[in-house]
Design an enzyme around this catalytic site. Structure first.
Site, PDB file in Angstrom:
ATOM      1  CB  CYS A 122     -41.780  93.456 -46.418  1.00 41.86           C
ATOM      2  SG  CYS A 122     -42.491  94.920 -45.649  1.00 41.86           S
TER       3      CYS A 122
ATOM      4  CG  ASN B 158     -39.751  91.342 -54.394  1.00 37.71           C
ATOM      5  OD1 ASN B 158     -38.926  91.870 -53.676  1.00 37.71           O
ATOM      6  ND2 ASN B 158     -40.992  91.768 -54.493  1.00 37.71           N
TER       7      ASN B 158
ATOM      8  CG  HIS C 157     -45.286  93.091 -55.200  1.00 45.85           C
ATOM      9  ND1 HIS C 157     -44.397  94.079 -55.570  1.00 45.85           N
ATOM     10  CD2 HIS C 157     -44.860  92.664 -53.985  1.00 45.85           C
ATOM     11  CE1 HIS C 157     -43.488  94.237 -54.619  1.00 45.85           C
ATOM     12  NE2 HIS C 157     -43.751  93.386 -53.644  1.00 45.85           N
TER      13      HIS C 157
ATOM     14  NE  ARG D 130     -40.401  99.198 -52.971  1.00 46.18           N
ATOM     15  CZ  ARG D 130     -41.175  98.278 -52.412  1.00 46.18           C
ATOM     16  NH1 ARG D 130     -41.101  98.022 -51.120  1.00 46.18           N
ATOM     17  NH2 ARG D 130     -42.030  97.578 -53.143  1.00 46.18           N
ATOM     18  CG  ASP D 131     -40.172  94.644 -52.046  1.00 46.96           C
ATOM     19  OD1 ASP D 131     -39.918  94.641 -50.834  1.00 46.96           O
ATOM     20  OD2 ASP D 131     -41.195  94.107 -52.523  1.00 46.96           O
TER      21      ASP D 131
ATOM     22  CG  HIS E  33     -42.497  89.130 -51.415  1.00 49.91           C
ATOM     23  ND1 HIS E  33     -41.256  89.649 -51.149  1.00 49.91           N
ATOM     24  CD2 HIS E  33     -43.308  90.196 -51.633  1.00 49.91           C
ATOM     25  CE1 HIS E  33     -41.310  90.964 -51.192  1.00 49.91           C
ATOM     26  NE2 HIS E  33     -42.550  91.336 -51.485  1.00 49.91           N
TER      27      HIS E  33
HETATM   28  P1  HMG Z   1     -45.010 107.899 -37.957  1.00 45.59           P
HETATM   29  O1  HMG Z   1     -43.914 107.732 -36.973  1.00 45.59           O
HETATM   30  O2  HMG Z   1     -46.424 107.604 -37.538  1.00 45.59           O
HETATM   31  O3  HMG Z   1     -44.930 109.359 -38.624  1.00 45.59           O
HETATM   32  O4  HMG Z   1     -44.632 107.004 -39.209  1.00 45.59           O
HETATM   33  P2  HMG Z   1     -45.538 110.741 -38.163  1.00 45.59           P
HETATM   34  O5  HMG Z   1     -46.411 111.249 -39.241  1.00 45.59           O
HETATM   35  O6  HMG Z   1     -46.097 110.623 -36.753  1.00 45.59           O
HETATM   36  O7  HMG Z   1     -44.236 111.655 -38.108  1.00 45.59           O
HETATM   37  C1  HMG Z   1     -43.161 111.381 -37.188  1.00 45.59           C
HETATM   38  C2  HMG Z   1     -41.880 112.034 -37.710  1.00 45.59           C
HETATM   39  O8  HMG Z   1     -41.528 111.415 -38.947  1.00 45.59           O
HETATM   40  C3  HMG Z   1     -42.041 113.511 -38.031  1.00 45.59           C
HETATM   41  O9  HMG Z   1     -40.767 114.120 -37.790  1.00 45.59           O
HETATM   42  C4  HMG Z   1     -42.292 113.535 -39.520  1.00 45.59           C
HETATM   43  O10 HMG Z   1     -41.906 114.743 -40.149  1.00 45.59           O
HETATM   44  C5  HMG Z   1     -41.395 112.410 -39.973  1.00 45.59           C
HETATM   45  P3  HMG Z   1     -40.496 114.950 -36.440  1.00 45.59           P
HETATM   46  O11 HMG Z   1     -41.558 116.017 -36.448  1.00 45.59           O
HETATM   47  O12 HMG Z   1     -40.648 113.942 -35.319  1.00 45.59           O
HETATM   48  O13 HMG Z   1     -39.083 115.426 -36.656  1.00 45.59           O
HETATM   49  N1  HMG Z   1     -41.882 111.814 -41.241  1.00 45.59           N
HETATM   50  C6  HMG Z   1     -41.095 111.584 -42.308  1.00 45.59           C
HETATM   51  N2  HMG Z   1     -39.794 111.787 -42.549  1.00 45.59           N
HETATM   52  C7  HMG Z   1     -39.333 111.449 -43.767  1.00 45.59           C
HETATM   53  N3  HMG Z   1     -40.111 110.940 -44.759  1.00 45.59           N
HETATM   54  C8  HMG Z   1     -41.414 110.716 -44.544  1.00 45.59           C
HETATM   55  C9  HMG Z   1     -41.952 111.041 -43.274  1.00 45.59           C
HETATM   56  N4  HMG Z   1     -43.186 110.954 -42.757  1.00 45.59           N
HETATM   57  C10 HMG Z   1     -43.135 111.425 -41.521  1.00 45.59           C
HETATM   58  N5  HMG Z   1     -42.182 110.206 -45.509  1.00 45.59           N
HETATM   59  C11 HMG Z   1     -44.677 106.569 -41.565  1.00 45.59           C
HETATM   60  C12 HMG Z   1     -45.502 106.911 -40.335  1.00 45.59           C
HETATM   61  C13 HMG Z   1     -45.653 106.234 -42.685  1.00 45.59           C
HETATM   62  C14 HMG Z   1     -43.822 107.780 -41.951  1.00 45.59           C
HETATM   63  C15 HMG Z   1     -43.758 105.375 -41.221  1.00 45.59           C
HETATM   64  O14 HMG Z   1     -44.579 104.337 -40.743  1.00 45.59           O
HETATM   65  C16 HMG Z   1     -42.977 104.859 -42.398  1.00 45.59           C
HETATM   66  O15 HMG Z   1     -42.051 105.525 -42.853  1.00 45.59           O
HETATM   67  N6  HMG Z   1     -43.304 103.653 -42.867  1.00 45.59           N
HETATM   68  C17 HMG Z   1     -42.645 103.063 -44.031  1.00 45.59           C
HETATM   69  C18 HMG Z   1     -42.503 101.579 -43.892  1.00 45.59           C
HETATM   70  C19 HMG Z   1     -41.943 101.007 -45.176  1.00 45.59           C
HETATM   71  O16 HMG Z   1     -41.292 101.678 -45.957  1.00 45.59           O
HETATM   72  N7  HMG Z   1     -42.177  99.695 -45.379  1.00 45.59           N
HETATM   73  C20 HMG Z   1     -41.716  98.996 -46.525  1.00 45.59           C
HETATM   74  C21 HMG Z   1     -42.458  99.336 -47.791  1.00 45.59           C
HETATM   75  S1  HMG Z   1     -44.011  98.475 -47.953  1.00 45.59           S
HETATM   76  C22 HMG Z   1     -43.587  96.959 -48.696  1.00 45.59           C
HETATM   77  O17 HMG Z   1     -42.438  96.637 -48.803  1.00 45.59           O
HETATM   78  C23 HMG Z   1     -44.678  96.110 -49.297  1.00 45.59           C
HETATM   79  C24 HMG Z   1     -44.700  96.150 -50.824  1.00 45.59           C
HETATM   80  O18 HMG Z   1     -43.481  95.679 -51.362  1.00 45.59           O
HETATM   81  C25 HMG Z   1     -45.852  95.281 -51.372  1.00 45.59           C
HETATM   82  C26 HMG Z   1     -45.898  93.888 -50.766  1.00 45.59           C
HETATM   83  O19 HMG Z   1     -44.911  93.143 -50.852  1.00 45.59           O
HETATM   84  O20 HMG Z   1     -46.959  93.556 -50.247  1.00 45.59           O
HETATM   85  C27 HMG Z   1     -44.924  97.586 -51.330  1.00 45.59           C
HETATM   86 MG    MG Z   2     -42.946  93.568 -51.621  1.00 46.70          MG
END
Ligand code: HMG
Ligand code: MG
Length: 307
Positions: A249, A258, A216, A24-25, A218
């Site tokens: 990320c 990581n 967690h 995933r990450d 990095h």
């Molecule tokens: P948004 O554009 O504000 O979403 O994104 P929305 O609610 O306005 O919806 C827009 C469209 O997206 C809609 O479709 C929804 O249905 C669709 P439309 O009506 O336009 O056809 N939608 C989705 N489709 C599929 N799956 C979903 C989903 N949600 C809405 N879940 C959102 C908001 C949260 C969805 C977006 O910002 C997003 O996907 N962000 C994810 C970013 C991400 O994955 N980042 C990496 C992970 S975090 C990380 O790595 C840190 C960590 O490792 C810890 C650390 O290191 O600190 C965990």
């Molecule tokens: Mg991370």
């Protein structure tokens, strides 16, 4: 294959849990899109190498993280066993996708800072709770286990220093929603060992014991293993890492991979702390994944053992 000489340190536990986040990450931040068959093989090999938890993918918007657009296909490919692997869900839409596939374990991911919340979730810190609250309530009512991440616990590329109190305030709110574990993310790898101890102390003072916490790290500044050692000696028993040190990320500038699982395993085994991991099988998996990605693993232990 060479193993570390075991010199047990008094006061350390017999065993800890490694929470593998490579699929995933790790893969979410690779410019290469890894074919779904290779992702499934990666997860299966990590399980076979003895990793007790393998976070498989994310049910996020595919436009935001195209590398994981095949999340549903991957879970299906992994078969009935695939359902037990944790998957990230930011909102109810993502949760529904996980429920439809029978996933048993989800993770929400919050931010301690507004800038990262905006960039990663298109929300403010306050708005993220409005998104998570119904998500966690529904997941719990479906009998799912829920982990919560909090990002930017040790510093933020846009906001600079992040006060410990700000992290504790966000983290305790995430736990209060109904998460069973909180993973403290050093998203950009700037933390140092004293900061780790201070943050863990602050959580303990707020009533959150170490056994509810995971760390967690990095490795951007080469501190991840030292920070894991500080957390281990403090009392944390769950450590996130990624095989071969893959990762980063996509929404955080200056976030590199990581902590490498191999490096963590070498340290833990040397200290006499069990992990259940077969280092040889793990290194072979990372060497294979490095070939799939077309670049060498940044893990020092992989480089030393595979050479
Ligand atoms: P948004 O554009 O504000 O979403 O994104 P929305 O609610 O306005 O919806 C827009 C469209 O997206 C809609 O479709 C929804 O249905 C669709 P439309 O009506 O336009 O056809 N939608 C989705 N489709 C599929 N799956 C979903 C989903 N949600 C809405 N879940 C959102 C908001 C949260 C969805 C977006 O910002 C997003 O996907 N962000 C994810 C970013 C991400 O994955 N980042 C990496 C992970 S975090 C990380 O790595 C840190 C960590 O490792 C810890 C650390 O290191 O600190 C965990
Ligand atoms: Mg991370």
């Amino acid at each position: 294959m060479r193993e570390p000489t075991v010199v047990a340190e008094p006061g350390l536990p017999e065993a800890v849990t490694i929470w593998e986040v490579g699929p995933r990450d790790g893969l979410q931040n690779e410019s290469a899109i890894v074919p779904v068959e290779a992702k499934a093989e990666f997860v299966e090999r990590l399980v076979a190498a003895g990793l007790p938890v393998v976070e498989a993918t994310s049910f996020v918007h595919p436009k935001w993280v195209p590398q994981l657009a095949d999340a549903a296909e991957l879970v299906q490919r992994l078969g009935p066993d695939g359902r037990r692997h944790p998957v990230l869900v930011p909102n109810e839409r993502g949760l529904q996708r996980a429920i439809d596939l029978g996933c048993e374990h989800v993770a929400i991911f919050g931010s301690a800072t507004d800038t990262f919340a905006q960039r990663n979730l298109n929300s403010s810190v306050e708005e993220q709770f409005a998104m998570f609250e119904p998500t966690v309530t529904r997941a719990r009512s479906e009998g799912m286990d829920v982990r919560a991440y909090v990002s930017m616990c040790f510093g933020d590329p846009w906001e600079g220093d992040v006060p410990v109190e700000q992290v504790v305030a966000v983290g305790t709110r995430l736990l209060d929603l109904g998460a069973s574990q909180l993973s403290l993310g050093d998203t950009i790898g700037v933390g140092t060992a004293g900061h780790v101890t201070a943050l863990l102390d602050a959580f303990n003072a707020a009533g959150v014991p170490d056994d509810v916490l995971a760390v967690h790290f990095h490795d951007t500044y080469g501190q991840a293993l030292a920070n894991a050692g500080a957390a281990l000696r403090h009392g944390v028993r769950t450590f996130d890492s990624s095989a071969g040190g893959l990762g980063g990320c996509p929404y955080a500038e200056s976030a590199t991979g990581n902590l490498a699982t191999e490096d963590l395993v070498w340290m833990l085994h040397g200290l006499g702390v069990g992990t259940g991991v077969d280092l040889e099988a793990l290194v072979a998996t990372s060497v294979w994944m490095a070939e799939v990605l077309g670049r060498p693993s940044p893990s020092r232990v992989v480089a030393a053992l595979a050479g």
